[in-house]
Design a protein around this motif. Structure first.
Motif, PDB file in Angstrom:
ATOM      1  N   GLY A  36      15.452  -8.568  -2.998  1.00 39.43           N
ATOM      2  CA  GLY A  36      14.883  -9.729  -3.669  1.00 39.43           C
ATOM      3  C   GLY A  36      13.378  -9.764  -3.583  1.00 39.43           C
ATOM      4  N   LEU A  37      12.830 -10.951  -3.824  1.00 43.33           N
ATOM      5  CA  LEU A  37      11.389 -11.167  -3.844  1.00 43.33           C
ATOM      6  C   LEU A  37      10.924 -11.919  -2.613  1.00 43.33           C
ATOM      7  N   THR A  38       9.747 -11.548  -2.142  1.00 43.19           N
ATOM      8  CA  THR A  38       9.075 -12.292  -1.093  1.00 43.19           C
ATOM      9  C   THR A  38       7.604 -12.405  -1.459  1.00 43.19           C
ATOM     10  N   TYR A  39       6.918 -13.335  -0.802  1.00 42.54           N
ATOM     11  CA  TYR A  39       5.464 -13.384  -0.909  1.00 42.54           C
ATOM     12  C   TYR A  39       4.887 -12.304  -0.015  1.00 42.54           C
ATOM     13  N   PHE A  40       3.800 -11.718  -0.483  1.00 42.00           N
ATOM     14  CA  PHE A  40       3.134 -10.659   0.248  1.00 42.00           C
ATOM     15  C   PHE A  40       1.645 -10.933   0.168  1.00 42.00           C
ATOM     16  N   GLU A  41       0.962 -10.979   1.299  1.00 39.73           N
ATOM     17  CA  GLU A  41      -0.472 -11.283   1.322  1.00 39.73           C
ATOM     18  C   GLU A  41      -1.277 -10.017   1.576  1.00 39.73           C
ATOM     19  N   ILE A  42      -2.372  -9.863   0.818  1.00 31.30           N
ATOM     20  CA  ILE A  42      -3.233  -8.689   0.919  1.00 31.30           C
ATOM     21  C   ILE A  42      -4.672  -9.158   1.076  1.00 31.30           C
ATOM     22  N   GLU A  43      -5.368  -8.555   2.024  1.00 32.56           N
ATOM     23  CA  GLU A  43      -6.767  -8.888   2.284  1.00 32.56           C
ATOM     24  C   GLU A  43      -7.597  -8.665   1.028  1.00 32.56           C
ATOM     25  N   ASP A  44      -8.434  -9.638   0.694  1.00 38.38           N
ATOM     26  CA  ASP A  44      -9.302  -9.575  -0.490  1.00 38.38           C
ATOM     27  C   ASP A  44     -10.635  -8.974  -0.072  1.00 38.38           C
ATOM     28  N   LEU A  45     -10.781  -7.676  -0.253  1.00 39.31           N
ATOM     29  CA  LEU A  45     -11.999  -6.982   0.157  1.00 39.31           C
ATOM     30  C   LEU A  45     -12.959  -6.843  -1.020  1.00 39.31           C
ATOM     31  N   GLY A  51      -7.264 -16.413   3.119  1.00 40.87           N
ATOM     32  CA  GLY A  51      -8.002 -16.044   1.919  1.00 40.87           C
ATOM     33  C   GLY A  51      -7.472 -14.820   1.219  1.00 40.87           C
ATOM     34  N   GLY A  52      -6.308 -14.337   1.655  1.00 41.51           N
ATOM     35  CA  GLY A  52      -5.738 -13.134   1.059  1.00 41.51           C
ATOM     36  C   GLY A  52      -5.194 -13.384  -0.338  1.00 41.51           C
ATOM     37  N   ILE A  53      -5.008 -12.313  -1.064  1.00 37.68           N
ATOM     38  CA  ILE A  53      -4.397 -12.353  -2.385  1.00 37.68           C
ATOM     39  C   ILE A  53      -2.887 -12.403  -2.185  1.00 37.68           C
ATOM     40  N   VAL A  54      -2.213 -13.304  -2.883  1.00 38.12           N
ATOM     41  CA  VAL A  54      -0.760 -13.421  -2.752  1.00 38.12           C
ATOM     42  C   VAL A  54      -0.092 -12.702  -3.921  1.00 38.12           C
ATOM     43  N   GLU A  55       0.789 -11.796  -3.586  1.00 39.77           N
ATOM     44  CA  GLU A  55       1.565 -11.052  -4.584  1.00 39.77           C
ATOM     45  C   GLU A  55       3.030 -11.410  -4.406  1.00 39.77           C
ATOM     46  N   ARG A  56       3.837 -11.080  -5.421  1.00 42.33           N
ATOM     47  CA  ARG A  56       5.292 -11.170  -5.298  1.00 42.33           C
ATOM     48  C   ARG A  56       5.805  -9.746  -5.159  1.00 42.33           C
ATOM     49  N   GLU A  57       6.449  -9.497  -4.021  1.00 42.35           N
ATOM     50  CA  GLU A  57       6.883  -8.152  -3.693  1.00 42.35           C
ATOM     51  C   GLU A  57       8.389  -8.046  -3.774  1.00 42.35           C
ATOM     52  N   LEU A  58       8.868  -7.031  -4.479  1.00 41.48           N
ATOM     53  CA  LEU A  58      10.300  -6.772  -4.613  1.00 41.48           C
ATOM     54  C   LEU A  58      10.660  -5.685  -3.608  1.00 41.48           C
TER      55      LEU A  58
END
Length: 196
Positions: free
Chosen positions: A86-95, A114-121
């Motif tokens: 399924g899907l989860t939220y995934f946070e990535i550092e905004d460099l 302050g990270g970028i939030v993606e939807r990760e499958l």
């Protein structure tokens, strides 16, 4: 990923994907304790029973609070629970551009301010279900749902470079490598699902 009350499950020719239930906890505790299964998932190591309980409980909360979550993957031929997808939220550092660093990434909400939030499958299957095409079937069904019902403009998957099986699933489903993110002391690929 959540399914509305009037759409309680996804089906493929061989699989039923439904919301997790607390009565599934014993299965997920065993699944997450298997070192081979856990190598490329979540923390990159076997989870404790308490961590598995927390994962299931948070998934149940996320269905209602966030509209996201992992679904239980059930084999239709025998009714056996074989994994989750399924899907989860995934946070990535905004460099800033040109920083020369690989951005840190995490599944834990709020862990990268302050990270970028993606939807990760993503998906995790029991070893007995490996090599039979179930991951491709389940992930494909979830992605189609994200497009037809949720209309998400972008879906990613994070794959460890040594996870040959998941890299093969990504190839079969047409994912494209975007860049690398740093997670669990490893540089993992951030792959984009094909939209449109």
């Amino acid at each position: 990923m959540t399914l509305a009350a009037d759409d309680p499950s996804l089906e493929t020719p061989r699989l039923l994907l439904r919301r997790m239930r607390m009565e599934d906890l014993d299965f997920y505790t065993r699944l997450h304790a298997d070192p081979e299964v856990a190598r490329y998932t979540g923390p990159g190591r076997p989870r404790t029973p308490e961590e598995s309980r927390a994962l299931v409980e948070s998934t149940l909360r996320f269905y209602d609070e966030l509209g996201l979550g992992q679904l239980a993957v059930v084999r239709k031929s025998d009714g056996e629970l074989i994994g989750r997808c399924g899907l989860t939220y995934f946070e990535i550092e905004d460099l800033p551009a040109g920083s020369g660093r690989t951005p840190r990434a995490s599944y834990l909400q709020g862990s990268i301010p302050g990270g970028i939030v993606e939807r990760e499958l993503g998906y995790t299957l029991a070893r007995a279900a490996w090599g039979q095409g179930y991951a491709t079937e389940a992930a494909g069904a979830v992605f189609r749902y994200t497009q037809q019902k949720l209309h998400l403009p972008r879906v990613i998957s994070i794959i460890h470079p040594d996870n040959a099986a998941s890299l093969n699933v990504a190839r079969k489903l047409g994912l494209r490598l975007l860049d690398q993110v740093r997670m669990n002391d490893a540089d993992c690929g951030r792959y984009l699902w094909p939209v449109g």
